[in-house]
Motif scaffolding. Structure first.
Motif, short mmCIF file in Angstrom:
data_model
loop_
_atom_site.label_atom_id
_atom_site.label_comp_id
_atom_site.label_asym_id
_atom_site.label_seq_id
_atom_site.Cartn_x
_atom_site.Cartn_y
_atom_site.Cartn_z
N PHE A 158 3.73 -5.40 -12.75
CA PHE A 158 2.66 -4.51 -12.33
C PHE A 158 3.06 -3.05 -12.49
O PHE A 158 2.27 -2.23 -12.95
CB PHE A 158 2.28 -4.84 -10.87
N VAL A 159 4.28 -2.72 -12.12
CA VAL A 159 4.77 -1.35 -12.28
C VAL A 159 4.80 -0.97 -13.76
O VAL A 159 4.37 0.12 -14.15
CB VAL A 159 6.16 -1.18 -11.63
N LEU A 160 5.28 -1.88 -14.60
CA LEU A 160 5.30 -1.60 -16.04
C LEU A 160 3.89 -1.46 -16.59
O LEU A 160 3.64 -0.62 -17.47
CB LEU A 160 6.06 -2.70 -16.77
N ALA A 161 2.96 -2.26 -16.11
CA ALA A 161 1.57 -2.15 -16.56
C ALA A 161 0.98 -0.80 -16.18
O ALA A 161 0.27 -0.18 -16.98
CB ALA A 161 0.73 -3.28 -15.96
N PHE A 181 0.84 -1.20 0.00
CA PHE A 181 0.00 0.00 0.00
C PHE A 181 0.87 1.25 0.00
O PHE A 181 0.64 2.19 -0.77
CB PHE A 181 -0.92 -0.03 1.23
N TYR A 182 1.90 1.27 0.81
CA TYR A 182 2.78 2.43 0.89
C TYR A 182 3.64 2.56 -0.37
O TYR A 182 3.74 3.65 -0.94
CB TYR A 182 3.67 2.34 2.13
N ILE A 183 4.25 1.47 -0.81
CA ILE A 183 5.15 1.54 -1.97
C ILE A 183 4.40 1.98 -3.22
O ILE A 183 4.86 2.86 -3.94
CB ILE A 183 5.87 0.19 -2.19
N PHE A 184 3.26 1.35 -3.49
CA PHE A 184 2.53 1.71 -4.71
C PHE A 184 1.77 3.03 -4.57
O PHE A 184 1.74 3.81 -5.51
CB PHE A 184 1.56 0.59 -5.11
N GLY A 185 1.15 3.27 -3.43
CA GLY A 185 0.32 4.46 -3.28
C GLY A 185 1.07 5.74 -3.05
O GLY A 185 0.63 6.81 -3.47
N TRP A 186 2.23 5.66 -2.37
CA TRP A 186 2.95 6.88 -2.01
C TRP A 186 4.29 7.03 -2.71
O TRP A 186 4.88 8.10 -2.64
CB TRP A 186 3.17 6.93 -0.49
N ILE A 187 4.80 5.99 -3.38
CA ILE A 187 6.10 6.11 -4.03
C ILE A 187 6.00 5.89 -5.53
O ILE A 187 6.25 6.81 -6.32
CB ILE A 187 7.13 5.15 -3.40
N ILE A 188 5.64 4.69 -5.96
CA ILE A 188 5.71 4.35 -7.39
C ILE A 188 4.67 5.10 -8.22
O ILE A 188 5.01 5.74 -9.21
CB ILE A 188 5.58 2.83 -7.59
N TYR A 189 3.40 5.02 -7.86
CA TYR A 189 2.36 5.66 -8.65
C TYR A 189 2.55 7.18 -8.73
O TYR A 189 2.47 7.75 -9.82
CB TYR A 189 0.97 5.30 -8.12
N PRO A 190 2.82 7.88 -7.62
CA PRO A 190 3.07 9.32 -7.75
C PRO A 190 4.28 9.66 -8.61
O PRO A 190 4.25 10.64 -9.35
CB PRO A 190 3.28 9.77 -6.30
N ILE A 191 5.33 8.85 -8.54
CA ILE A 191 6.51 9.11 -9.38
C ILE A 191 6.16 8.96 -10.85
O ILE A 191 6.54 9.80 -11.68
CB ILE A 191 7.67 8.17 -9.00
N ILE A 192 5.39 7.92 -11.18
CA ILE A 192 5.01 7.71 -12.58
C ILE A 192 4.12 8.85 -13.06
O ILE A 192 4.33 9.40 -14.14
CB ILE A 192 4.30 6.35 -12.74
N VAL A 193 3.13 9.22 -12.26
CA VAL A 193 2.21 10.28 -12.68
C VAL A 193 2.92 11.62 -12.81
O VAL A 193 2.73 12.34 -13.79
CB VAL A 193 1.01 10.37 -11.72
#
Length: 118
Positions: free
Chosen positions: A103-106, A24-36
């Motif tokens: 998942f990150v690439l998707a 939840f923390y890695i995808f919601g607060w790190i990876i997804y915001p960086i990609i966006v």
């Protein structure tokens, strides 16, 4: 196996809860915001798969999405179910890493397609 026995898919264990919190923390607060933010420079979201809070160039307050409790609950349930599946099915570490990278690439591909066609 009974649906709500000790070995049930939905019964919380420390491993399931910790993995859910980490994902939840890695995808919601790190990876997804960086990609966006790398693709859309004026919008800063928090939370994945649903945006819990977002800032950007939205007049007059510069808050595009206020805090949404229902999105937070859905995100937590989503990551808990995913972690419960991973723990219950005993997915190997290397397979989990491959799924994680995929998942990150998707997410990245979906964001690029969304920006390109919308």
């Amino acid at each position: 196996m009974k649906p709500f026995s000790k070995d049930s898919f939905l019964i919380p264990t420390p491993g399931k809860v910790i993995l859910a919190i980490v994902l939840f923390y890695i995808f919601g607060w790190i990876i997804y915001p960086i990609i966006v933010t790398s693709l859309i420079t004026d919008w800063y979201p928090v939370g994945y798969p649903f945006t819990i809070h977002a800032r950007g160039y939205c007049a007059p307050t510069y808050v595009c999405v206020e805090f949404r409790l229902i999105a937070l609950i859905i995100d937590i349930v989503f990551w808990y179910v995913l972690s419960a599946f991973v723990i219950q099915r005993r997915v190997k570490f290397w397979a989990f890493c491959l799924y994680f990278i995929g998942f990150v690439l998707a997410i990245l591909i979906l964001e690029i397609l969304w920006i390109t066609f919308v």
